[in-house]
Every structure is written in structure tokens, then in C-alpha cells.
Scaffold this motif. Structure first.
Motif, PDB file in Angstrom:
ATOM      1  N   SER A  56      19.538  47.988  32.198  1.00  0.00           N
ATOM      2  CA  SER A  56      19.912  49.895  32.284  1.00  0.00           C
ATOM      3  C   SER A  56      20.021  50.225  30.883  1.00  0.00           C
ATOM      4  O   SER A  56      19.573  50.987  30.339  1.00  0.00           O
ATOM      5  CB  SER A  56      20.495  50.578  33.509  1.00  0.00           C
ATOM      6  N   HIS A  59      16.912  50.131  28.938  1.00  0.00           N
ATOM      7  CA  HIS A  59      16.049  50.757  28.759  1.00  0.00           C
ATOM      8  C   HIS A  59      16.445  52.364  28.007  1.00  0.00           C
ATOM      9  O   HIS A  59      15.671  52.830  27.571  1.00  0.00           O
ATOM     10  CB  HIS A  59      15.799  51.059  30.427  1.00  0.00           C
ATOM     11  N   THR A  60      17.680  52.472  28.774  1.00  0.00           N
ATOM     12  CA  THR A  60      18.413  54.167  28.085  1.00  0.00           C
ATOM     13  C   THR A  60      18.634  53.757  26.808  1.00  0.00           C
ATOM     14  O   THR A  60      18.076  55.136  25.863  1.00  0.00           O
ATOM     15  CB  THR A  60      19.336  53.688  28.800  1.00  0.00           C
ATOM     16  N   ARG A 213      21.724  58.154  31.586  1.00  0.00           N
ATOM     17  CA  ARG A 213      22.424  57.535  33.265  1.00  0.00           C
ATOM     18  C   ARG A 213      22.506  57.785  34.335  1.00  0.00           C
ATOM     19  O   ARG A 213      22.608  57.855  35.160  1.00  0.00           O
ATOM     20  CB  ARG A 213      23.613  56.421  32.562  1.00  0.00           C
ATOM     21  N   TYR A 241      17.966  58.978  35.010  1.00  0.00           N
ATOM     22  CA  TYR A 241      17.981  57.719  36.077  1.00  0.00           C
ATOM     23  C   TYR A 241      19.591  58.049  37.152  1.00  0.00           C
ATOM     24  O   TYR A 241      19.696  58.509  36.125  1.00  0.00           O
ATOM     25  CB  TYR A 241      17.561  56.712  36.198  1.00  0.00           C
ATOM     26  N   TYR A 243      22.075  55.583  36.584  1.00  0.00           N
ATOM     27  CA  TYR A 243      22.442  54.013  35.723  1.00  0.00           C
ATOM     28  C   TYR A 243      23.620  53.479  36.469  1.00  0.00           C
ATOM     29  O   TYR A 243      24.429  53.351  35.300  1.00  0.00           O
ATOM     30  CB  TYR A 243      22.096  53.710  34.592  1.00  0.00           C
TER      31      TYR A 243
END
Ligand SMILES: *Cc1c(COP(=O)(O)O)cnc(C)c1O
Length: 389
Positions: A56, A59-60, A213, A241, A243
Motif C-alpha cells: 500500500s 501504491h500511494t 490512505r 483507498y 490503507y
């Protein structure tokens, strides 16, 4: 089975988790900013953003750097799939840079050569993700010079490398990168069960990752469209998301962080003992750069042509060896994108002979001696009789 890596959970870890369970907040409470600050301080970075995994965080980080369709991200083939998958989550393309045969990290020479070609072809990457494989820092200064020259951004995948030092400074200070990402999966150096964290010195990147997040939602009036409808108002200003890390995890991480230095020291004691006791065997031990401190997440050896047999003998004897890593481009889901066996020959050659020996801070000398003895018998037997069933 002796594992290749194992978490260490103490009574004080359990007490820290229990205190959260008895408190008002299981998530989005005070343990999160405390953990973020503690890691940022440890690393010498301005900001820390805790999330539910390093995947995560990657991704972020990519989203915060505006990676999207038509963009390219380059990383090492000798890594866990997550270092590459983060680009694909963003709709971007992945490519790889082969490794240095000595350090097993992304080769800076190969990177420089590939960048030169990409500049001519108009296919330069937007992001490069160096992975500090086994905890050994990549040559970040050289990568930083290339980043400046070719205009790409840098995310360090330091999933193996909390506690490592580059040029005497903690990995994670982002001196030569935009963002650094850590993993707190139980096999890594310190754990939160599942969890990850990104460090950065850039306030705008930190705020964007924190927003991504939690659904891309803001409560800051300055970022809203129009005036807030009232004190309850929040706005989703981009797609994010869930996260989030929990306070339960953050409390465990804070407690584990107290022992990080001890863990790294103990890993060095055990690795040096491996170095010494394996020196006479017909295998290659991992290189360690004396200028930088490895976090020694892994102890990967090269065993020659009979890897399969040696691996099987060790597993059969209850030694939980592993292989790091199957080159990412050889995964079926990557072959489908057009990658081929042979594309990154140094990674593939390294992989074909690789075995990671057990290494974790609570490993005893007796356990380590058993690994060494079993390995020496397996190497002898398989090199003598490679076709043995
Ligand atoms: C473990 C690992 C990840 C993913 O970490 P998670 O916290 O499990 O998402 C990413 N990159 C590397 C190099 C890793 O070893």
C-alpha cells in the motif's frame, strides 16, 4: 522446521498491544502519529505515513508522484512482486534494470546505459524503485545523480532495510530519493503483523499519501471546493483507498522499534559467523559493503548448479530455507506483458543458484551450527552425485 525468518515478540510488546485494546481507539487513534514520528525521527526524515502494508505504501507513493497511464516505472527484477505491481495499479508500465552480480542490487551501470537508450527512444521512466535487497543499501548517491540528470523520481523499497545505513546515515532519510518505503511483515526486521510506512521530506507528498490512505478525503477547508457546508463537512477530492494501519499494529511497531538496534547487531553477529564457518565450502557467501551497514534481512548464498537437490536436502532435514527472488519478469503475469526468459540474465543466473539460509535475531548458535552442518553434507552429496533422487 527452523524458519528462514522469525518475529520476536516480548512481554512488553504484548503489554503495549493490550494497552491499546483497553483504550478508546483501536484505529485512527494516538498510536499512529506516535509510530509515524518515531520512525521518521529514527530515520532522520521529516514525515512518516503509516499504512497497512509496504505494498500500500508503494501504491500511494506512486500515486502521490502522479504515476499514471503512459508513464513508466523501473525496478529490479530481483525483488518481491510488490515493487513492480505498484506501477500497474496506477495503469503505468513496468520495466526492469538487471542486477549487479556482486551486490544483487539494481546495477547503476545498467541503469545509466538503459537511461541513455531510453532518452533517445523517448521512453524515460517517471519513477525508479531501487530495492535494498537483503538489507544492503543501493548506491543511492549515484542513482540520485541520474535522477537529477534524467528527471525521474525515486522511491526506495527499503522493505528489507530498516536499520540499514548508507554513508553512515539511516536508510529512510530520503537524502537521495523522494520517498522511502518500509515493510513490517513478520519476516522483516521489525513487525506490526501486517504494516508499512513511507518516509519523505516533502510535506505535499506526505499530505497526499496520508489522504490517499483514507479514501482521498480531506477536512481542510483550504483544499475543499467552495466553502465547507458546516463543521461536519469533509470532501473526497481524489480517489483514495482504505490503507489505514490500526493502533494495535502501531503500538506493536513502537514497542518493536525499541529493539531495532539490538536486532541489527545480532543479525551482524550471526551473519559474520556464517561468513566464517561457510568460508571453506564451495559456495558463494553474500557480499557486504564495509562503507554501509546492511540490515541483513536475508543471508542469500549461491550454491552452484545443484540448487534443487541442496534445497530439498535442507528442507527434508527441517531447515526452512527459501529462495529470494524468482525474477519478477519471469512470473506468468509478467510474461503475459511481453517479458521473456533471458531478458535480465544476471538476475536469472543469480536466482538459479540462490538459497536464503535461516537468519533471525533469536536464532541460537546451536541452530546455526545445524544449518551449517546440514548444508555442508548436502553440498558435498549433491556435488558428488548431482542426479541423486
Ligand atoms: C515484503 C516486501 C514487500 C511487500 O511488503 P508487504 O508489507 O508485505 O506489502 C515489498 N517489497 C519487498 C522487497 C519486500 O520484501
Amino acid at each position: 522446521m527452523l524458519p528462514y525468518g522469525r518475529q520476536d515478540i516480548t512481554e512488553s510488546d504484548i503489554a503495549a498491544v493490550e494497552a491499546v485494546l483497553r483504550s478508546d481507539y483501536l484505529t485512527q487513534g494516538p498510536a499512529i502519529p506516535r509510530f509515524e514520528q518515531a520512525i521518521a525521527d529514527y530515520c532522520g526524515a521529516a514525515h512518516g505515513i503509516a499504512v497497512n502494508s509496504a505494498t500500500s505504501a508503494l501504491h500511494t507513493a506512486c500515486l502521490a508522484l502522479d504515476l499514471g497511464p503512459g508513464d513508466r516505472l523501473w525496478t529490479s527484477p530481483n525483488t518481491f512482486v510488490a515493487s513492480a505491481n505498484c506501477a500497474r495499479y496506477c495503469g503505468a508500465d513496468v520495466d526492469f534494470v538487471d542486477i549487479d552480480p556482486r551486490t544483487y542490487n539494481l546495477s547503476v551501470e545498467a541503469l545509466a546505459a538503459k537511461l541513455e537508450q531510453a532518452e533517445t527512444a523517448g521512453t524515460l521512466p517517471k519513477i525508479v524503485v531501487p530495492v535494498h535487497f537483503a538489507g544492503q543499501p543501493c548506491d543511492m548517491q549515484a542513482i540520485g545523480v541520474l535522477a537529477h540528470r534524467y528527471g525521474f523520481r525515486v522511491i526506495e523499497d527499503a522493505s528489507h532495510a530498516i536499520g540499514a545505513r548508507y554513508q553512515g546515515e539511516p536508510v529512510g532519510n530520503c537524502r537521495f530519493s523522494d520517498i522511502t518505503v518500509f515493510s513490517f511483515h513478520p519476516v522483516k526486521i521489525i513487525t506490526t503483523g501486517e504494516g508499512g510506512l513511507a518516509t519523505t521530506n516533502d510535506l505535499a507528498l506526505a499530505e497526499r499519501m496520508a489522504r490517499l490512505r483514507t479514501h482521498g478525503i480531506t477536512r481542510a477547508p483550504a483544499l475543499m471546493q467552495g466553502k465547507p457546508a458546516g463543521p461536519w463537512d469533509y470532501q473526497q477530492i481524489e480517489l483514495g483507498y482504505n490503507y489505514r494501519m490500526t493502533d494495535i499494529q502501531a503500538a506493536l511497531g513502537l514497542s518493536q522499534l525499541q529493539r531495532l538496534e539490538d536486532y541489527i547487531e545480532q543479525r551482524h553477529v550471526l551473519a559474520s559467523r556464517y561468513d566464517r564457518l561457510l568460508a571453506k565450502m564451495p559456495i558463494s557467501i553474500p557480499y557486504r559493503d564495509s562503507c554501509h551497514r546492511s540490515a541483513l534481512h536475508l543471508y542469500p548464498i549461491q550454491v552452484g548448479a545443484n540448487r534443487r537437490g541442496i534445497f530439498e536436502d535442507l528442507r527434508e532435514a527441517g531447515i526452512g530455507v527459501n529462495v529470494h527472488y524468482i525474477p519478477v519478469h519471469t512470473q506468468p503475469d509478467y510474461l503475459r506483458l511481453g517479458f521473456r526468459l533471458g531478458d535480465f540474465p544476471i538476475s536469472e543466473g543469480y536466482y538459479s543458484q540462490a538459497i536464503s539460509l535461516p537468519l533471525f535475531p533469536t536464532m541460537t548458535e546451536v541452530q546455526q551450527d545445524a544449518v551449517i552442518e546440514t548444508l555442508s553434507i548436502a553440498v558435498f552429496r549433491r556435488n558428488l552425485m548431482p542426479t541423486l533422487g
